[in-house]
Design a protein around this motif. Structure first.
Motif, mmCIF file in Angstrom:
data_model
loop_
_atom_site.group_PDB
_atom_site.id
_atom_site.type_symbol
_atom_site.label_atom_id
_atom_site.label_comp_id
_atom_site.label_asym_id
_atom_site.label_seq_id
_atom_site.Cartn_x
_atom_site.Cartn_y
_atom_site.Cartn_z
ATOM 1 N N ARG A 153 -85.391 -31.195 81.587
ATOM 2 C CA ARG A 153 -85.457 -32.380 80.751
ATOM 3 C C ARG A 153 -84.055 -32.894 80.439
ATOM 4 O O ARG A 153 -83.053 -32.211 80.649
ATOM 5 N N GLN A 154 -84.007 -34.107 79.913
ATOM 6 C CA GLN A 154 -82.734 -34.706 79.532
ATOM 7 C C GLN A 154 -82.044 -33.916 78.422
ATOM 8 O O GLN A 154 -80.822 -33.926 78.313
ATOM 9 N N ASP A 155 -82.825 -33.214 77.597
ATOM 10 C CA ASP A 155 -82.239 -32.425 76.515
ATOM 11 C C ASP A 155 -81.820 -31.031 76.955
ATOM 12 O O ASP A 155 -81.381 -30.214 76.136
ATOM 13 N N GLY A 156 -81.959 -30.719 78.249
ATOM 14 C CA GLY A 156 -81.549 -29.421 78.772
ATOM 15 C C GLY A 156 -82.655 -28.397 78.834
ATOM 16 O O GLY A 156 -82.494 -27.351 79.469
ATOM 17 N N ASN A 157 -83.766 -28.650 78.156
ATOM 18 C CA ASN A 157 -84.896 -27.730 78.233
ATOM 19 C C ASN A 157 -85.470 -27.730 79.650
ATOM 20 O O ASN A 157 -85.477 -28.761 80.332
ATOM 21 N N ILE A 158 -85.975 -26.576 80.065
ATOM 22 C CA ILE A 158 -86.581 -26.440 81.384
ATOM 23 C C ILE A 158 -88.032 -26.005 81.213
ATOM 24 O O ILE A 158 -88.320 -25.079 80.447
ATOM 25 N N ARG A 159 -88.918 -26.682 81.897
ATOM 26 C CA ARG A 159 -90.320 -26.262 81.972
ATOM 27 C C ARG A 159 -90.551 -25.751 83.382
ATOM 28 O O ARG A 159 -90.324 -26.471 84.358
ATOM 29 N N ALA A 160 -90.969 -24.496 83.491
ATOM 30 C CA ALA A 160 -91.078 -23.851 84.802
ATOM 31 C C ALA A 160 -92.445 -23.225 84.991
ATOM 32 O O ALA A 160 -93.028 -22.656 84.055
ATOM 33 N N ILE A 161 -92.940 -23.324 86.206
ATOM 34 C CA ILE A 161 -94.176 -22.657 86.573
ATOM 35 C C ILE A 161 -93.947 -21.151 86.581
ATOM 36 O O ILE A 161 -92.930 -20.664 87.061
ATOM 37 N N ASN A 162 -94.906 -20.409 86.037
ATOM 38 C CA ASN A 162 -94.831 -18.950 86.109
ATOM 39 C C ASN A 162 -95.207 -18.475 87.509
ATOM 40 O O ASN A 162 -96.266 -18.865 88.016
ATOM 41 N N PRO A 163 -94.382 -17.648 88.130
ATOM 42 C CA PRO A 163 -94.764 -17.115 89.444
ATOM 43 C C PRO A 163 -95.947 -16.168 89.302
ATOM 44 O O PRO A 163 -96.169 -15.575 88.242
ATOM 45 N N GLY A 164 -96.719 -16.051 90.372
ATOM 46 C CA GLY A 164 -97.856 -15.140 90.353
ATOM 47 C C GLY A 164 -97.471 -13.707 90.623
ATOM 48 O O GLY A 164 -98.189 -12.780 90.265
ATOM 49 N N SER A 165 -96.311 -13.525 91.273
ATOM 50 C CA SER A 165 -95.831 -12.182 91.584
ATOM 51 C C SER A 165 -94.334 -12.262 91.857
ATOM 52 O O SER A 165 -93.778 -13.353 92.006
ATOM 53 N N LEU A 166 -93.693 -11.118 91.930
ATOM 54 C CA LEU A 166 -92.265 -11.082 92.232
ATOM 55 C C LEU A 166 -92.055 -10.910 93.733
ATOM 56 O O LEU A 166 -92.672 -10.039 94.353
ATOM 57 N N PRO A 167 -91.180 -11.729 94.333
ATOM 58 C CA PRO A 167 -90.991 -11.694 95.783
ATOM 59 C C PRO A 167 -89.956 -10.637 96.188
ATOM 60 O O PRO A 167 -89.027 -10.912 96.940
ATOM 61 N N THR A 168 -90.082 -9.435 95.695
ATOM 62 C CA THR A 168 -89.073 -8.425 95.975
ATOM 63 C C THR A 168 -89.686 -7.039 95.890
ATOM 64 O O THR A 168 -90.663 -6.822 95.172
ATOM 65 N N ALA A 169 -89.110 -6.107 96.650
ATOM 66 C CA ALA A 169 -89.504 -4.706 96.574
ATOM 67 C C ALA A 169 -88.496 -3.899 95.769
ATOM 68 O O ALA A 169 -88.595 -2.673 95.666
ATOM 69 N N GLU A 170 -87.522 -4.602 95.181
ATOM 70 C CA GLU A 170 -86.518 -3.923 94.360
ATOM 71 C C GLU A 170 -87.184 -3.258 93.143
ATOM 72 O O GLU A 170 -88.088 -3.826 92.544
ATOM 73 N N PRO A 171 -86.725 -2.069 92.765
ATOM 74 C CA PRO A 171 -87.300 -1.408 91.588
ATOM 75 C C PRO A 171 -87.027 -2.206 90.318
ATOM 76 O O PRO A 171 -86.015 -2.895 90.212
ATOM 77 N N LEU A 172 -87.959 -2.115 89.386
ATOM 78 C CA LEU A 172 -87.801 -2.778 88.101
ATOM 79 C C LEU A 172 -86.639 -2.161 87.336
ATOM 80 O O LEU A 172 -86.525 -0.931 87.237
ATOM 81 N N SER A 173 -85.775 -3.012 86.802
ATOM 82 C CA SER A 173 -84.665 -2.544 85.981
ATOM 83 C C SER A 173 -84.981 -2.677 84.497
ATOM 84 O O SER A 173 -84.824 -1.725 83.734
ATOM 85 N N GLU A 174 -85.431 -3.875 84.087
ATOM 86 C CA GLU A 174 -85.775 -4.059 82.674
ATOM 87 C C GLU A 174 -86.668 -5.278 82.494
ATOM 88 O O GLU A 174 -86.669 -6.200 83.300
ATOM 89 N N VAL A 175 -87.426 -5.228 81.411
ATOM 90 C CA VAL A 175 -88.205 -6.362 80.948
ATOM 91 C C VAL A 175 -87.514 -6.867 79.692
ATOM 92 O O VAL A 175 -87.258 -6.102 78.764
ATOM 93 N N ILE A 176 -87.189 -8.164 79.679
ATOM 94 C CA ILE A 176 -86.379 -8.720 78.599
ATOM 95 C C ILE A 176 -87.179 -9.780 77.854
ATOM 96 O O ILE A 176 -87.661 -10.741 78.458
ATOM 97 N N LEU A 177 -87.304 -9.604 76.559
ATOM 98 C CA LEU A 177 -87.846 -10.643 75.696
ATOM 99 C C LEU A 177 -86.661 -11.293 74.999
ATOM 100 O O LEU A 177 -86.031 -10.692 74.125
ATOM 101 N N SER A 178 -86.322 -12.503 75.436
ATOM 102 C CA SER A 178 -85.139 -13.162 74.896
ATOM 103 C C SER A 178 -85.381 -13.589 73.457
ATOM 104 O O SER A 178 -86.527 -13.717 73.024
ATOM 105 N N PRO A 179 -84.306 -13.818 72.693
ATOM 106 C CA PRO A 179 -84.469 -14.283 71.307
ATOM 107 C C PRO A 179 -85.230 -15.608 71.223
ATOM 108 O O PRO A 179 -85.812 -15.924 70.199
ATOM 109 N N ILE A 180 -85.216 -16.374 72.308
ATOM 110 C CA ILE A 180 -85.919 -17.653 72.321
ATOM 111 C C ILE A 180 -87.406 -17.461 72.565
ATOM 112 O O ILE A 180 -88.221 -18.342 72.330
ATOM 113 N N GLY A 181 -87.797 -16.275 73.060
ATOM 114 C CA GLY A 181 -89.209 -15.977 73.255
ATOM 115 C C GLY A 181 -89.662 -15.915 74.697
ATOM 116 O O GLY A 181 -90.826 -15.652 74.962
ATOM 117 N N THR A 182 -88.766 -16.158 75.653
ATOM 118 C CA THR A 182 -89.131 -16.107 77.070
ATOM 119 C C THR A 182 -89.111 -14.666 77.561
ATOM 120 O O THR A 182 -88.230 -13.888 77.194
#
Length: 214
Positions: A153-182
């Protein structure tokens, strides 16, 4: 739109014709029910100059789920007005079959945003963007790692589609809940992704609403 495909046996025309026939059958059935109720009431002042044409029973499950999903993936990748119209109808009538069904709004102050947004590339407007309701001045973006779309958006906010899966076989490192809530996912090689979402209505997920106009 179904008739615009060269091979009518392909997934897209099959799915579109099934949707149209399902809708038509339901509309005719509802109208005939109203006529029967009016006739049963014995009101001689009501006259019906015509009744709905008999239409064959059609149900979404008459076309298999994999075919329906493949069809909408094809349609959402198109850029013509008919595709936008079809997606608008599907969001109301066949939302479970759409590959893009939910989105996340990301605030520009999210501390994880840069690690993900640096990967986004400008892209053309396709029917899939209807699900995000972009304004004409929004920047249209694509995450090449997941093929998920986003708008800035013009204000810098981003609206993004949630992916259905992760396109990688890399092991999970961390799950992050940002202070903004994402909710973010970081894998061992440092790549960052939006947390995948499988079903609309899950925690942290917002259903997309159609734009007023494509």
């Amino acid at each position: 739109m179904a008739l615009s495909f060269e091979d009518l046996s392909d997934a897209a025309p099959q799915t579109l014709m099934n949707l149209a026939r399902t809708w038509q059958h339901e509309a005719a059935d509802n109208a005939n029910s109203d006529i029967r109720l009016a006739a049963a009431a014995g009101n001689d002042h009501i006259v019906f100059p015509a009744v709905p044409m008999a239409t064959p029973l059609a149900r979404p499950e008459d076309v298999s789920e994999p075919i329906r999903r493949a069809a909408w993936a094809t349609i959402m990748d198109r850029t013509d007005d008919l595709a936008f119209d079809a997606v608008a109808i599907a969001m109301d009538r066949a939302s479970a079959d759409l590959p893009f069904r939910s989105f996340t709004d990301i605030h520009p102050d999210d501390p994880i945003l840069a690690g993900w947004s640096d990967r986004l590339t400008p892209t053309q407007r396709t029917a899939a963007f209807y699900t995000l309701g972009p304004d004409p001045d929004d920047q249209l973006l694509l995450d090449p790692a997941t093929d998920a779309i986003a708008v800035r958006r013009q204000d810098g906010n981003i609206r993004a589609i949630n992916p259905g899966s992760l396109p990688t076989a890399e092991p999970l490192s961390e799950v992050i809940l940002s202070p903004i809530g994402t909710v973010w996912i970081r894998v061992k090689n440092g790549a960052v992704y939006l947390a995948p979402q499988q079903q609309p209505g899950s925690a942290g997920e917002t259903r997309a609403e159609p734009a007023a106009q494509p």
